[in-house]
Write a protein that holds these residues in place. Structure first.
Motif, PDB file in Angstrom:
ATOM      1  N   THR A 165       0.904  -1.094  -0.155  1.00 19.08           N
ATOM      2  CA  THR A 165       0.156   0.115  -0.039  1.00 19.08           C
ATOM      3  C   THR A 165       0.922   1.142  -0.127  1.00 19.08           C
ATOM      4  O   THR A 165       1.580   1.560   0.824  1.00 19.08           O
ATOM      5  CB  THR A 165      -0.929  -0.076   1.250  1.00 19.08           C
ATOM      6  N   PHE A 166       0.798   2.021  -1.132  1.00 21.55           N
ATOM      7  CA  PHE A 166       1.901   3.236  -1.172  1.00 21.55           C
ATOM      8  C   PHE A 166       1.242   4.314  -0.529  1.00 21.55           C
ATOM      9  O   PHE A 166       2.202   5.080  -0.202  1.00 21.55           O
ATOM     10  CB  PHE A 166       2.004   3.358  -2.868  1.00 21.55           C
ATOM     11  N   TRP A 167      -0.012   4.562  -0.285  1.00 23.20           N
ATOM     12  CA  TRP A 167      -0.611   5.770   0.170  1.00 23.20           C
ATOM     13  C   TRP A 167      -2.127   5.129   0.472  1.00 23.20           C
ATOM     14  O   TRP A 167      -2.657   4.294   0.347  1.00 23.20           O
ATOM     15  CB  TRP A 167      -0.950   6.663  -0.876  1.00 23.20           C
ATOM     16  N   GLN A 168      -2.606   5.856   1.767  1.00 20.54           N
ATOM     17  CA  GLN A 168      -3.969   5.560   2.225  1.00 20.54           C
ATOM     18  C   GLN A 168      -4.300   7.009   2.648  1.00 20.54           C
ATOM     19  O   GLN A 168      -3.743   7.445   3.763  1.00 20.54           O
ATOM     20  CB  GLN A 168      -3.785   4.521   3.496  1.00 20.54           C
ATOM     21  N   GLN A 169      -5.514   7.234   2.450  1.00 18.41           N
ATOM     22  CA  GLN A 169      -6.169   8.386   2.950  1.00 18.41           C
ATOM     23  C   GLN A 169      -7.455   7.847   3.719  1.00 18.41           C
ATOM     24  O   GLN A 169      -8.573   7.402   3.070  1.00 18.41           O
ATOM     25  CB  GLN A 169      -6.755   9.082   1.906  1.00 18.41           C
ATOM     26  N   GLY A 170      -7.364   8.104   5.125  1.00 17.76           N
ATOM     27  CA  GLY A 170      -8.372   7.581   5.845  1.00 17.76           C
ATOM     28  C   GLY A 170      -8.267   6.376   6.524  1.00 17.76           C
ATOM     29  O   GLY A 170      -6.875   5.732   6.508  1.00 17.76           O
ATOM     30  N   PRO A 171      -9.177   5.842   7.109  1.00 15.28           N
ATOM     31  CA  PRO A 171     -10.625   6.395   7.143  1.00 15.28           C
ATOM     32  C   PRO A 171     -10.622   7.772   7.836  1.00 15.28           C
ATOM     33  O   PRO A 171     -10.071   7.995   8.784  1.00 15.28           O
ATOM     34  CB  PRO A 171     -11.277   5.252   7.984  1.00 15.28           C
ATOM     35  N   VAL A 172     -11.295   8.547   6.867  1.00 13.74           N
ATOM     36  CA  VAL A 172     -11.557   9.884   7.447  1.00 13.74           C
ATOM     37  C   VAL A 172     -12.960  10.156   7.207  1.00 13.74           C
ATOM     38  O   VAL A 172     -13.783   9.875   6.464  1.00 13.74           O
ATOM     39  CB  VAL A 172     -10.823  10.900   6.284  1.00 13.74           C
ATOM     40  N   PRO A 173     -13.431  11.122   8.416  1.00 13.32           N
ATOM     41  CA  PRO A 173     -15.012  11.157   8.153  1.00 13.32           C
ATOM     42  C   PRO A 173     -15.522  12.478   7.365  1.00 13.32           C
ATOM     43  O   PRO A 173     -14.869  13.170   7.069  1.00 13.32           O
ATOM     44  CB  PRO A 173     -15.130  11.680   9.678  1.00 13.32           C
ATOM     45  N   PHE A 174     -16.642  12.396   7.106  1.00 11.95           N
ATOM     46  CA  PHE A 174     -17.279  13.482   6.592  1.00 11.95           C
ATOM     47  C   PHE A 174     -18.519  13.547   7.675  1.00 11.95           C
ATOM     48  O   PHE A 174     -19.085  12.837   8.284  1.00 11.95           O
ATOM     49  CB  PHE A 174     -18.378  13.129   5.300  1.00 11.95           C
ATOM     50  N   GLY A 175     -18.876  14.870   7.897  1.00 10.95           N
ATOM     51  CA  GLY A 175     -20.003  15.240   8.825  1.00 10.95           C
ATOM     52  C   GLY A 175     -20.176  16.852   9.146  1.00 10.95           C
ATOM     53  O   GLY A 175     -19.604  17.477   8.413  1.00 10.95           O
ATOM     54  N   THR A 176     -21.065  16.909   9.838  1.00  8.10           N
ATOM     55  CA  THR A 176     -21.504  18.314  10.276  1.00  8.10           C
ATOM     56  C   THR A 176     -21.813  18.346  11.882  1.00  8.10           C
ATOM     57  O   THR A 176     -22.215  17.288  12.229  1.00  8.10           O
ATOM     58  CB  THR A 176     -22.600  18.849   9.473  1.00  8.10           C
ATOM     59  N   THR A 177     -21.776  19.442  12.369  1.00  5.46           N
ATOM     60  CA  THR A 177     -22.266  19.706  13.723  1.00  5.46           C
ATOM     61  C   THR A 177     -23.505  20.481  13.777  1.00  5.46           C
ATOM     62  O   THR A 177     -24.130  20.775  14.824  1.00  5.46           O
ATOM     63  CB  THR A 177     -21.318  20.545  14.736  1.00  5.46           C
ATOM     64  N   ASN A 178     -23.939  20.785  12.762  1.00  8.26           N
ATOM     65  CA  ASN A 178     -25.197  21.586  12.382  1.00  8.26           C
ATOM     66  C   ASN A 178     -25.783  21.250  11.173  1.00  8.26           C
ATOM     67  O   ASN A 178     -26.050  21.774  10.006  1.00  8.26           O
ATOM     68  CB  ASN A 178     -24.818  22.990  12.111  1.00  8.26           C
ATOM     69  N   GLN A 179     -26.696  20.145  11.817  1.00 12.69           N
ATOM     70  CA  GLN A 179     -27.645  19.656  10.497  1.00 12.69           C
ATOM     71  C   GLN A 179     -28.737  20.607  10.278  1.00 12.69           C
ATOM     72  O   GLN A 179     -29.223  21.224  10.932  1.00 12.69           O
ATOM     73  CB  GLN A 179     -27.935  18.052  10.862  1.00 12.69           C
ATOM     74  N   SER A 180     -29.229  20.147   8.928  1.00 11.44           N
ATOM     75  CA  SER A 180     -30.349  20.884   8.369  1.00 11.44           C
ATOM     76  C   SER A 180     -31.437  19.989   8.023  1.00 11.44           C
ATOM     77  O   SER A 180     -31.651  19.921   6.522  1.00 11.44           O
ATOM     78  CB  SER A 180     -29.848  22.014   7.088  1.00 11.44           C
ATOM     79  N   PRO A 181     -32.423  19.716   8.895  1.00 14.59           N
ATOM     80  CA  PRO A 181     -33.330  18.642   8.408  1.00 14.59           C
ATOM     81  C   PRO A 181     -34.418  19.164   7.605  1.00 14.59           C
ATOM     82  O   PRO A 181     -35.185  18.614   6.897  1.00 14.59           O
ATOM     83  CB  PRO A 181     -33.900  18.066   9.670  1.00 14.59           C
ATOM     84  N   ASN A 182     -34.691  20.534   7.601  1.00 14.84           N
ATOM     85  CA  ASN A 182     -35.900  21.285   7.048  1.00 14.84           C
ATOM     86  C   ASN A 182     -35.367  21.503   5.610  1.00 14.84           C
ATOM     87  O   ASN A 182     -35.950  22.293   4.877  1.00 14.84           O
ATOM     88  CB  ASN A 182     -36.281  22.391   7.921  1.00 14.84           C
ATOM     89  N   GLU A 183     -33.953  21.522   5.126  1.00 10.68           N
ATOM     90  CA  GLU A 183     -33.520  21.930   4.163  1.00 10.68           C
ATOM     91  C   GLU A 183     -33.489  20.702   2.956  1.00 10.68           C
ATOM     92  O   GLU A 183     -33.632  19.660   3.431  1.00 10.68           O
ATOM     93  CB  GLU A 183     -32.048  22.647   4.195  1.00 10.68           C
ATOM     94  N   PRO A 184     -33.640  21.033   1.804  1.00 10.39           N
ATOM     95  CA  PRO A 184     -33.486  19.873   0.639  1.00 10.39           C
ATOM     96  C   PRO A 184     -32.173  19.267   0.801  1.00 10.39           C
ATOM     97  O   PRO A 184     -32.264  17.680   0.621  1.00 10.39           O
ATOM     98  CB  PRO A 184     -33.508  20.623  -0.510  1.00 10.39           C
ATOM     99  N   ALA A 185     -31.083  19.585   1.347  1.00  9.92           N
ATOM    100  CA  ALA A 185     -29.793  18.966   1.512  1.00  9.92           C
ATOM    101  C   ALA A 185     -28.788  19.437   2.578  1.00  9.92           C
ATOM    102  O   ALA A 185     -29.033  20.715   2.881  1.00  9.92           O
ATOM    103  CB  ALA A 185     -28.793  19.115   0.083  1.00  9.92           C
ATOM    104  N   THR A 186     -28.125  18.563   3.294  1.00  9.39           N
ATOM    105  CA  THR A 186     -27.309  18.974   4.160  1.00  9.39           C
ATOM    106  C   THR A 186     -25.860  18.800   3.836  1.00  9.39           C
ATOM    107  O   THR A 186     -25.377  17.607   3.374  1.00  9.39           O
ATOM    108  CB  THR A 186     -27.639  17.880   5.271  1.00  9.39           C
ATOM    109  N   PRO A 187     -25.029  19.808   3.859  1.00 11.60           N
ATOM    110  CA  PRO A 187     -23.799  19.978   3.400  1.00 11.60           C
ATOM    111  C   PRO A 187     -22.896  19.088   4.707  1.00 11.60           C
ATOM    112  O   PRO A 187     -23.109  19.626   5.931  1.00 11.60           O
ATOM    113  CB  PRO A 187     -23.349  21.386   3.479  1.00 11.60           C
TER     114      PRO A 187
END
Length: 258
Positions: A165-187
């Motif tokens: 294995t020459f390189w490994q990225q991660g495991p790295v998270p995606f996430g947010t601390t401020n979710q937007s459940p009433n919006e079409p999408a959450t960044p």
């Protein structure tokens, strides 16, 4: 099982097996986060030494958006060779964990469920015949993200048979601390631990960085200090012959306990 499926299963499982840290040479280099058109190498680390003149690495989207209805999202994954010589045959693995499930990677082969590491829910293997010096290859990653959970992704770059294995990225998270459940999408941001909204209206804790010891469950190794780097080495083939397919991280945890 076809011969092709058998070969793919054995090759992938062999690459994802480990018995000791001595099986891989970990180089003392931690990548800094790049910013290349909204992409980042956050959480990436050089592992086995690449052939002379070859310098391999990966990039991931710095920000993704999760559809709050379908949970679908799209991630860009890039493998690049910044060296002066062609790479020869290599492969990129794309593996999802917890709330992040990889549904498809364009031009790649799905890893059988039985060959996935402990803690992973999905994965694809992308064969590359040759990556020229100074060139890169971009993959469109289709995924879903359960916003009620944390989610991680891992991109190892290996030689063709997975013995290095020459390189490994991660495991790295995606996430947010401020979710937007009433919006079409959450960044969601790369390197941010997701803080799921609880039924009581609070959140599940978490924070930025994706590199702290408490950012992810115990069974998930992550790229960071040497004692937390996931080793993927030559010992995989020997363990395959012993019937230990799919136990790359189980073996790691057992040896750490010992």
């Amino acid at each position: 099982m076809s011969s092709r499926q058998g070969k793919t299963r054995t090759a992938v499982a062999g690459s994802l097996l480990t018995a000791s840290f001595s099986s891989v040479m970990i180089l003392g280099f931690t990548a800094s986060a790049d910013d290349e058109g909204g992409l980042s190498d956050h959480g990436g680390k050089v592992m086995d030494a690449a052939p002379a003149g070859v310098k391999l690495s990966t990039l991931l989207s710095k920000e993704i958006k999760v559809d709050n209805t379908s949970q679908k999202t799209e991630i860009s994954g890039v493998v690049k060779n910044e060296g002066s010589k062609t790479s020869g045959k290599i492969r990129l693995l794309v593996v999802g964990f917890d709330g992040l499930t990889v549904k498809n990677v364009e031009g790649c082969t799905e890893i059988a469920k039985g060959d996935l590491p402990d803690g992973a829910n999905s994965g694809f293997a992308c064969a590359i015949d040759d990556l020229a010096a100074g060139k890169s290859k971009t993959y469109a990653i289709d995924a879903t993200f359960n916003l009620k959970k944390k989610g991680d992704i891992c991109l190892p770059v290996q030689n063709a048979d997975g013995s290095k294995t020459f390189w490994q990225q991660g495991p790295v998270p995606f996430g947010t601390t401020n979710q937007s459940p009433n919006e079409p999408a959450t960044p969601l941001l790369l390197g941010t631990d997701n803080s799921p909204v609880t039924p009581g209206g609070g959140d599940g804790g978490g924070g930025n960085g994706g590199g702290g010891k408490d950012d992810q469950p115990d069974e998930l190794p992550q790229t960071g200090p040497a004692d937390r780097v996931l080793p993927l080495g030559m010992v995989g083939a020997a363990l395959i012959s012993a019937g230990a397919a799919g136990l790359w991280w189980n073996n790691r945890r057992a040896r750490q306990g010992t």
